[in-house]
Enzyme design. Structure first.
Site, PDB file in Angstrom:
ATOM      1  N   SER A 179      45.146  75.296  27.116  1.00  0.00           N
ATOM      2  CA  SER A 179      45.562  74.567  28.341  1.00  0.00           C
ATOM      3  C   SER A 179      46.771  73.440  28.171  1.00  0.00           C
ATOM      4  CB  SER A 179      44.351  73.657  28.718  1.00  0.00           C
ATOM      5  OG  SER A 179      44.126  72.848  27.782  1.00  0.00           O
ATOM      6  N   LYS A 208      43.979  66.891  26.765  1.00  0.00           N
ATOM      7  CA  LYS A 208      44.887  66.868  28.090  1.00  0.00           C
ATOM      8  C   LYS A 208      45.768  65.694  28.059  1.00  0.00           C
ATOM      9  CE  LYS A 208      42.625  70.383  30.451  1.00  0.00           C
ATOM     10  NZ  LYS A 208      41.968  70.884  29.422  1.00  0.00           N
TER      11      LYS A 208
END
Lengths: 190, 190
Positions: free
Chosen positions: A111, A148
């Site tokens: 991601s 993230k």
DNA sequence: TTTTTGATTAATGTATCAGAAATCAAAAGC
DNA sequence: GCTTTTGATTTCTGATACATTAATCAAAAA
């Protein structure tokens, strides 16, 4: 002529003389200008590699060793124990600012490839760093560990992926959310 | 004196003169005898040492085992006694297999982004590893330092970029080519 | 203020040189 | 006959010398 009748050794030997290629390198040499500080390194290499001609591919030598101490020396040679030079690097010192607050995490998933973080990478995470918007963080969201980029929008926090295949993650009112630390470095192995 | 009254440029300048260390190496040079066939190799190496500073691994590495955590954490903040700590890891020990043969180079350019190597990354390069096809290597080609993937095709060597914007590099008959070492790891900092 | 320019000094590539090293084979020694 | 010796011969290397190039200076010129 200093020879006397009782000593007839030596004398002309047509064809005598050192033969070409009889030196240590098997070929002639040419002078090459070498910076003073690198002279020992080059000499050492020539001694070890130039003579043995160890080669792994084609006829090119594989590696010319870098100097362990390549800094510009004003005078003399470096002491072997002299390690306080800008040319040497200790990974712990270089990558770990707060040892007591640093840990590692292995990345799973992709991601964050846009940020150069890939599956299998080793992350150096620092808990002592204050997380702020824009930082890449390791966090726990609803019991799941994730990596993230932290963002703040409209008074809310978001965990943004850096891969369009993944949705942004909004931190809402009841979300179980905990930041473990800020990612300082990512190590990729080959 | 060839100067005439209408041309008074130049003249004595006490203190003028080329300053020490103004050459490409920043220090004086000495002639070193190099076998003829190795002259290009040595020259290219000297050129790049002077231009692309590399750092060697420290001779007195610190030992700093830090926790490596697993990916699945139910809740709570990790602590030293946490069950989920898989292991501990020392960066120097983990990333440097051959201390005397390891050095670091900073990446310039983006020809290897496909391999997760980005501009500004720090490469851990191991000279003790035997380069083989498929390895990412730091090499000198015609005097230029480069990072590429080594390939062997049709009895020839190629240096392959991992970014479509860059052309493959064929190692031909007259190409000056030498491998500095094999890239073991890339460190990205945030 | 910027450019020009002769003087000044360091650096580099090549040439030169002295001594070391390797080779030869007839003479000497066994 | 076999091995060692030895002056002559040729190549090789490290060091030094030298000519040219490069970098620096600052007053004069533009």
């Amino acid at each position: 002529m200093t020879r006397n009748a009782s000593n007839q050794h030596g004398g002309r030997r047509p064809g005598a003389g050192r033969k070409p290629g009889s030196g240590p390198y098997g070929e002639p040499t040419r002078p090459v200008r070498v910076p003073v500080s690198l002279v020992p390194t080059v000499r050492s290499w020539l001694t070890n590699v130039g003579r043995h001609r160890a080669q792994s591919f084609t006829r090119s030598p594989t590696v010319l060793p870098l100097p362990l101490y390549g800094s510009r020396i004003a005078a003399g040679f470096p002491s072997p124990a002299d390690d306080h030079q800008e040319d040497s690097l200790d990974l712990n010192a270089h990558l770990v600012k707060h040892p007591a607050a640093t840990f590692f995490v292995r990345v799973e998933g992709d991601s964050m490839t846009g940020a150069g973080i890939h599956h299998g990478d080793l992350l150096v995470v620092d808990r002592a760093l204050e997380p702020k918007p824009g930082d890449i963080v390791v966090a726990v969201v609803d019991g799941e560990l994730t990596v993230k980029r932290l963002e703040a929008r409209d008074g809310r926090l978001w965990l943004m992926p850096e891969n369009p295949d993944y949705p942004p993650l909004e931190i809402r009112e009841g979300t179980e959310f905990l930041i473990w630390g800020v990612v300082a470095h990512a190590v990729r192995s080959f």
